[in-house]
Design a protein around this motif. Structure first.
Motif, PDB file in Angstrom:
ATOM      1  N   GLU A   1       0.848  -1.204   0.000  1.00  0.00           N
ATOM      2  CA  GLU A   1       0.000   0.000   0.000  1.00  0.00           C
ATOM      3  C   GLU A   1       0.881   1.250   0.000  1.00  0.00           C
ATOM      4  O   GLU A   1       0.687   2.186   0.794  1.00  0.00           O
ATOM      5  N   TRP A   2       1.819   1.268  -0.933  1.00  0.00           N
ATOM      6  CA  TRP A   2       2.781   2.363  -0.980  1.00  0.00           C
ATOM      7  C   TRP A   2       2.172   3.670  -1.497  1.00  0.00           C
ATOM      8  O   TRP A   2       2.832   4.703  -1.527  1.00  0.00           O
ATOM      9  N   ASN A   3       0.912   3.632  -1.897  1.00  0.00           N
ATOM     10  CA  ASN A   3       0.291   4.830  -2.467  1.00  0.00           C
ATOM     11  C   ASN A   3       0.302   6.026  -1.520  1.00  0.00           C
ATOM     12  O   ASN A   3       0.266   7.172  -1.954  1.00  0.00           O
ATOM     13  N   ASN A   4       0.352   5.766  -0.203  1.00  0.00           N
ATOM     14  CA  ASN A   4       0.315   6.854   0.778  1.00  0.00           C
ATOM     15  C   ASN A   4       1.696   7.353   1.175  1.00  0.00           C
ATOM     16  O   ASN A   4       1.821   8.221   2.034  1.00  0.00           O
ATOM     17  N   PHE A   5       2.742   6.794   0.523  1.00  0.00           N
ATOM     18  CA  PHE A   5       4.086   7.286   0.800  1.00  0.00           C
ATOM     19  C   PHE A   5       4.135   8.801   0.539  1.00  0.00           C
ATOM     20  O   PHE A   5       3.604   9.291  -0.441  1.00  0.00           O
ATOM     21  N   GLY A   6       4.780   9.493   1.431  1.00  0.00           N
ATOM     22  CA  GLY A   6       4.836  10.952   1.330  1.00  0.00           C
ATOM     23  C   GLY A   6       4.021  11.643   2.398  1.00  0.00           C
ATOM     24  O   GLY A   6       4.199  12.843   2.645  1.00  0.00           O
ATOM     25  N   SER A   7       3.131  10.893   3.055  1.00  0.00           N
ATOM     26  CA  SER A   7       2.314  11.517   4.100  1.00  0.00           C
ATOM     27  C   SER A   7       3.140  11.935   5.302  1.00  0.00           C
ATOM     28  O   SER A   7       2.704  12.758   6.110  1.00  0.00           O
ATOM     29  N   ASN A   8       4.339  11.379   5.428  1.00  0.00           N
ATOM     30  CA  ASN A   8       5.241  11.780   6.521  1.00  0.00           C
ATOM     31  C   ASN A   8       6.225  12.865   6.089  1.00  0.00           C
ATOM     32  O   ASN A   8       7.201  13.141   6.786  1.00  0.00           O
ATOM     33  N   GLY A   9       5.971  13.460   4.932  1.00  0.00           N
ATOM     34  CA  GLY A   9       6.795  14.583   4.492  1.00  0.00           C
ATOM     35  C   GLY A   9       7.913  14.228   3.535  1.00  0.00           C
ATOM     36  O   GLY A   9       8.645  15.126   3.084  1.00  0.00           O
ATOM     37  N   HIS A  10       8.054  12.946   3.164  1.00  0.00           N
ATOM     38  CA  HIS A  10       9.198  12.528   2.356  1.00  0.00           C
ATOM     39  C   HIS A  10       9.123  12.973   0.900  1.00  0.00           C
ATOM     40  O   HIS A  10      10.117  12.853   0.173  1.00  0.00           O
ATOM     41  N   LEU A  11       7.970  13.466   0.449  1.00  0.00           N
ATOM     42  CA  LEU A  11       7.856  13.955  -0.928  1.00  0.00           C
ATOM     43  C   LEU A  11       7.683  15.471  -0.988  1.00  0.00           C
ATOM     44  O   LEU A  11       7.546  16.031  -2.081  1.00  0.00           O
ATOM     45  N   ASP A  12       7.723  16.123   0.159  1.00  0.00           N
ATOM     46  CA  ASP A  12       7.485  17.573   0.172  1.00  0.00           C
ATOM     47  C   ASP A  12       8.487  18.323  -0.699  1.00  0.00           C
ATOM     48  O   ASP A  12       8.144  19.350  -1.300  1.00  0.00           O
ATOM     49  N   PHE A  13       9.714  17.824  -0.800  1.00  0.00           N
ATOM     50  CA  PHE A  13      10.748  18.556  -1.523  1.00  0.00           C
ATOM     51  C   PHE A  13      10.590  18.469  -3.044  1.00  0.00           C
ATOM     52  O   PHE A  13      11.267  19.192  -3.783  1.00  0.00           O
ATOM     53  N   ILE A  14       9.682  17.620  -3.534  1.00  0.00           N
ATOM     54  CA  ILE A  14       9.455  17.545  -4.978  1.00  0.00           C
ATOM     55  C   ILE A  14       8.019  17.888  -5.367  1.00  0.00           C
ATOM     56  O   ILE A  14       7.705  18.007  -6.549  1.00  0.00           O
ATOM     57  N   ARG A  15       7.129  18.061  -4.399  1.00  0.00           N
ATOM     58  CA  ARG A  15       5.733  18.369  -4.729  1.00  0.00           C
ATOM     59  C   ARG A  15       5.623  19.808  -5.227  1.00  0.00           C
ATOM     60  O   ARG A  15       6.105  20.730  -4.588  1.00  0.00           O
TER      61      ARG A  15
END
Length: 458
Positions: free
Chosen positions: A250-264
């Motif tokens: 269920e990797w679809n929610n990856f980034g909810s802990n801030g790990h994708l903020d730098f590319i969003r």
């Protein structure tokens, strides 16, 4: 001469530049996904991980010698499919199926209404196939997030876009369908298992390719399932002597802990705010076909409002939310270099005829940039799982039209995944010929055997 985006359409280049992920970006994302994966497997860290790594309770891969007749139900966000699968001689699968479109009024109503609708269609199907009295094992391949407690207990975590059947979240999907089927006294079905779609793809390909160790979904949703060592699954309380466990990441929610903020980007944030689940599924919203078209549309609208593209046209149709679909992006990018026939055909559908070539070239550049980022992000996830499993050579079953129909996407994904894995490891991504429902049928067969049944919790 081909266009140079940075020089020939600098405004579009500036808006799209944040979508252009570097190798360092991808390395950081892969490493973050690895840490979140480990947290998802851990007992004390599971609840705070953005990759929850749900147990599937499927601990045996197919041998290729499975035989018999089985039923399956595939549940996707856009449709469902009821299947009768027969495993005959080696490599021979007979399949008969019926596609069922779930009306929005039913998908968004109550859970009982939805599952009654499915049961009614299953009843019609088994009567047509004259197997209504045979008590055939049946498995469900499920595209929505599940927390598995055993092979036949899958607690619905959440619906995705298009679904919202009330009263189903937090309940066992298998039991909901069993209750609905109980109303049909003339049919007998052994509904005994449920798996997610990615695990279904993995199991289906494993039947013919024994080195398949990953199932990958890239479509209206994205997810991945892979083969883990049971001893690494701290949430598992079953028989530790069985070495393997298929994990539904269920990797679809990856980034909810801030790990994708730098590319969003600012456009990602608009899409998220306008979605039916803001603040969730960030990884999926950068990847899946459900959102890529909207990202492209938002960039076009911004440039049109700036007066730098399609100046002679208005926003009557382009201004409609979710109007741009993934099939349009693939069509725009399917023309040969310096040819824009398909691109103009797409614009015709938006009532924007006789567009300037430069504008169509800008449009193609936008589509390529947004879709390339999607493929790169999937590559980071695939590399994370390949490195985690550490098998010398594996096959990956992929399901979803974007990989099957979009050559550029295939090239980008394979190239960047290969660059991100340990150099001693090899992989091959194989387009799944057999649907996840075939995998669900295999699991139903395994669940019905005494050898497999005792592995589930009751």
């Amino acid at each position: 001469m081909p266009y140079d985006p940075e020089t020939d359409f600098p405004e579009a280049w500036k808006l799209c530049k944040p979508f252009m992920l570097t190798d360092d970006h991808l390395l950081s994302i892969r490493n973050s996904m690895t840490r979140e994966l480990l947290n998802g497997l851990g007992r004390d860290t599971h609840d705070r991980s953005s990759i929850p790594c749900y147990l599937s309770y499927v601990q045996h891969l197919p041998t290729g010698r499975e035989r018999g007749r089985f039923l399956a139900l595939e549940m996707w966000p856009t449709n469902c499919r009821i299947m009768l699968v027969k495993f005959g001689s080696e490599k021979d699968i007979y399949m008969s199926s019926k596609c069922v479109i779930v009306p929005h009024t039913i998908a968004a109503s109550r859970g009982t209404t939805l599952f009654n609708f499915l049961a009614q269609n299953i009843a019609v199907f088994v009567r047509e196939k004259k197997v209504e009295k045979d008590n055939l094992p049946m498995g469900i391949a499920f595209a929505f997030a599940l927390n598995k407690l055993s092979l036949d207990v899958g607690i619905l975590v959440s619906w995705t876009k298009g679904y919202g059947a009330q009263g189903a979240v937090g309940k066992n999907v298998v039991q909901l369908l069993r209750n609905a089927l109980d109303e049909y006294k003339d049919i007998s079905i052994n509904l005994n298992s449920i798996i997610n779609i990615a695990a279904g793809s993995l199991m289906a390909l494993s039947w013919s390719q024994t080195n398949c160790k990953m199932g990958l979904i890239i479509g209206t949703v994205t997810n991945a399932a892979y083969v883990e060592q049971s001893v690494e699954c701290e949430m598992y309380e079953g028989d530790a002597s069985v070495p393997l466990m298929i994990i539904n990441t269920e990797w679809n929610n990856f980034g909810s802990n801030g790990h994708l903020d730098f590319i969003r980007t600012e456009f990602d944030k608009i899409v998220d705010a306008e979605s039916n689940n803001p603040g969730k599924r960030y990884y999926e919203k950068c990847i899946s076909t459900l959102y890529l078209g909207e990202l492209v549309r938002l960039i076009i609208v911004r440039l049109m409002n700036m007066g730098v593209i399609f100046r002679e046209h208005n926003l009557d149709y382009m201004g409609i939310q979710w109007k741009m679909e993934m099939k349009s992006i693939m069509a725009i990018d399917s023309d040969p270099p310096d040819v824009y026939v398909k691109a103009q055909e797409v614009m015709d559908k938006f009532r924007m005829r006789n567009c300037q070539e430069r504008d169509l070239a800008t449009l193609r550049f936008i589509c390529q940039t947004v879709s390339t980022r999607s493929a790169k992000l999937v590559a980071a996830g695939v590399a994370c799982l390949i490195n985690r499993m550490n098998y010398a050579n594996i096959s990956i079953a992929v399901d979803g039209g974007i990989y099957r129909l979009y050559p550029r996407y295939q090239e980008v994904l394979n190239k960047h995944a290969a660059a991100l894995i340990n150099p001693d490891l090899k992989f091959e991504i194989t387009i799944a010929q057999d649907s996840p429902g075939v995998g669900a049928a295999i699991v139903a067969g395994l669940a019905s055997s005494l050898n497999f049944r005792h592995l589930s919790k009751s």
